[in-house]
Design an enzyme around this catalytic site. Sequence first.
Site, PDB file in Angstrom:
ATOM      1  N   ASP A  16      33.092   6.388   6.077  1.00  0.00           N
ATOM      2  CA  ASP A  16      32.721   7.777   5.872  1.00  0.00           C
ATOM      3  C   ASP A  16      32.604   8.460   4.438  1.00  0.00           C
ATOM      4  O   ASP A  16      31.654   9.164   4.137  1.00  0.00           O
ATOM      5  CB  ASP A  16      33.818   8.825   6.338  1.00  0.00           C
ATOM      6  CG  ASP A  16      34.010   8.318   7.902  1.00  0.00           C
ATOM      7  OD1 ASP A  16      33.791   7.166   8.323  1.00  0.00           O
ATOM      8  OD2 ASP A  16      34.753   9.109   8.515  1.00  0.00           O
TER       9      ASP A  16
ATOM     10  N   GLU B 232      46.521   2.359   6.089  1.00  0.00           N
ATOM     11  CA  GLU B 232      45.037   2.738   6.258  1.00  0.00           C
ATOM     12  C   GLU B 232      44.220   2.022   5.633  1.00  0.00           C
ATOM     13  O   GLU B 232      43.019   1.494   5.616  1.00  0.00           O
ATOM     14  CB  GLU B 232      44.774   4.143   6.510  1.00  0.00           C
ATOM     15  CG  GLU B 232      43.433   4.470   7.130  1.00  0.00           C
ATOM     16  CD  GLU B 232      43.290   5.859   6.931  1.00  0.00           C
ATOM     17  OE1 GLU B 232      44.164   6.890   6.401  1.00  0.00           O
ATOM     18  OE2 GLU B 232      42.196   6.550   7.131  1.00  0.00           O
TER      19      GLU B 232
HETATM   20  C1  2M8 Z   1      38.200   7.897   9.343  1.00  0.00           C
HETATM   21  O1  2M8 Z   1      37.146   8.983   9.813  1.00  0.00           O
HETATM   22  C2  2M8 Z   1      37.684  10.233  10.596  1.00  0.00           C
HETATM   23  C3  2M8 Z   1      36.232  10.776  11.171  1.00  0.00           C
HETATM   24  O2  2M8 Z   1      35.609  10.049  11.762  1.00  0.00           O
HETATM   25  C4  2M8 Z   1      38.300  11.162   9.525  1.00  0.00           C
HETATM   26  O3  2M8 Z   1      38.288  10.946   8.145  1.00  0.00           O
HETATM   27  O4  2M8 Z   1      38.459  12.209   9.950  1.00  0.00           O
HETATM   28  C5  2M8 Z   1      37.334   6.864   8.977  1.00  0.00           C
HETATM   29  O5  2M8 Z   1      38.074   5.751   8.200  1.00  0.00           O
HETATM   30  C6  2M8 Z   1      36.625   6.064  10.328  1.00  0.00           C
HETATM   31  O6  2M8 Z   1      36.042   4.737  10.201  1.00  0.00           O
HETATM   32  C7  2M8 Z   1      37.857   5.748  11.194  1.00  0.00           C
HETATM   33  O7  2M8 Z   1      37.266   5.137  12.405  1.00  0.00           O
HETATM   34  C8  2M8 Z   1      38.452   7.139  11.589  1.00  0.00           C
HETATM   35  C9  2M8 Z   1      39.771   6.754  12.437  1.00  0.00           C
HETATM   36  O8  2M8 Z   1      40.578   5.779  12.063  1.00  0.00           O
HETATM   37  O9  2M8 Z   1      39.063   7.634  10.455  1.00  0.00           O
END
Ligand code: 2M8
Length: 455
Positions: free
Chosen positions: A171, A406
């Site tokens: 992202d 993470e």
């Molecule tokens: C992160 O993305 C979300 C939005 O989709 C966020 O930051 O709120 C990213 O690292 C994405 O790749 C991942 O799928 C998600 C949930 O782990 O978090």
Amino acid sequence: MNGTLDVAELLSGAKAVLDRNRCDGWTRPAPTLYPHQWSWDSGFIVLGYAHYDLERAFVELRSLFRAQWGNGMLPHIVFDPREKGYFPGPEFWETERSPEAPTHPTSGITNPPVHGLVASLLWRRGGDAARDFVAEAFPVVRAFHRYLYELRDPHHEGLPFLRHPWESGTDNSPAWDEALARIEVDRSTLPAYERKDLTVVSGEQRPTRADYDRYVFLIELFKGLAYREREIQAECPFLFQDPLFASLLARSNEALLELGDALGEDVGEIREWQQATTAAVEEKLWDEEMGLYCHYDLIAGERVRVATSSGFAPLLAGIPTESRRRRLLATLESPRFAGSSGECYLVPSHEVDGPAFDPVKYWRGPVWVNVNWLLCRALERCGFHRQADRVRGDTLDLIAHHGFHEYFSPFRTAARGPVGGYGSADFSWSAALTVDLLAGVSNAAGATAPGRQAS
Ligand code: 2M8
């Protein structure tokens, strides 16, 4: 580090994380930061379950597949309607504006297409026990790919576009910076919103407010157009082709070809998709000077010459020619990714000397377990076993040192910057893919296995 990994301890720790994060048949990516079901997260998570509870893997993916849109899109989030701790939640997306949306609340964008690859790995692991599930998954994944080729690839290049940074999964990648900076946002026209992520993780590890304004601006645009794809394509100021997304699509097409043949399905259209994507990645996304594949900004009409770990992904689908494979390997092992004296864990998400590099901000430098897992397979596929071992070893080393975070600073020691795990603790795909990576580590004694050298 004592040079060994305690396999039994890591395995039980990983399973405990997954148990804690599991809800009604699906798994939160993280306990509080991400309290809904994410599409590509679930794909990685089931690869852990596949080693000890295949049924859980099927149930998890069914929960995602039930939320498929009428047009074939698999949404990036399937919401838990009881949960209020995430922004933007279902009331912000208002996907009920689209006749294509399912009745269950979801987001209005998609996520990387890992599902074909995942279904084929479940079949390989489960054999006959997975056959009925795979027969169920096949038409769902094919419809998703058809959506990508029919509604996201206007010039039939074989490279579906992304219309929001969150669709990439990476992202906050510096690859989006220039494109996002071009979007002029008048805050007074945006709805008021409150970020919840900053109550869980420090702002220095998360995107800026200016980034979020643009994320929200794009959602407002999609909502205003009731999620009609053709109109979005005409008006959206952010349209990207992405080497990771395209390579996962190619790899999943390959998997669908194999599954379709075994299931007696006609795979003609899948073969055409596969050929088109493979050729287009080679022709359009390779950057000779960078020795890496790059993103392509469809609005600016140019390749974005920013080096990210996504640029190695075409190896996963066996796309690069032999000489490009060698170039990619040289790039991976160069100071740009490995550090000038090998002081970096592979694979930093952005080259360590890059102008936007940040060792703790998500997707702008840290090492990610899912990317490493993919690149490990990619390197093995291309016969680069030593490098695959290095990536696997680095990943397990980071987890053993810092826990199921993470993401991780790429630095081995504090000499060049911060060391450690960042973002959320108890992160589901870090745990699940550890289970899978450990299965590849020999463990005669059942307790320890070779780890990386002491840092
Ligand atoms: C992160 O993305 C979300 C939005 O989709 C966020 O930051 O709120 C990213 O690292 C994405 O790749 C991942 O799928 C998600 C949930 O782990 O978090």
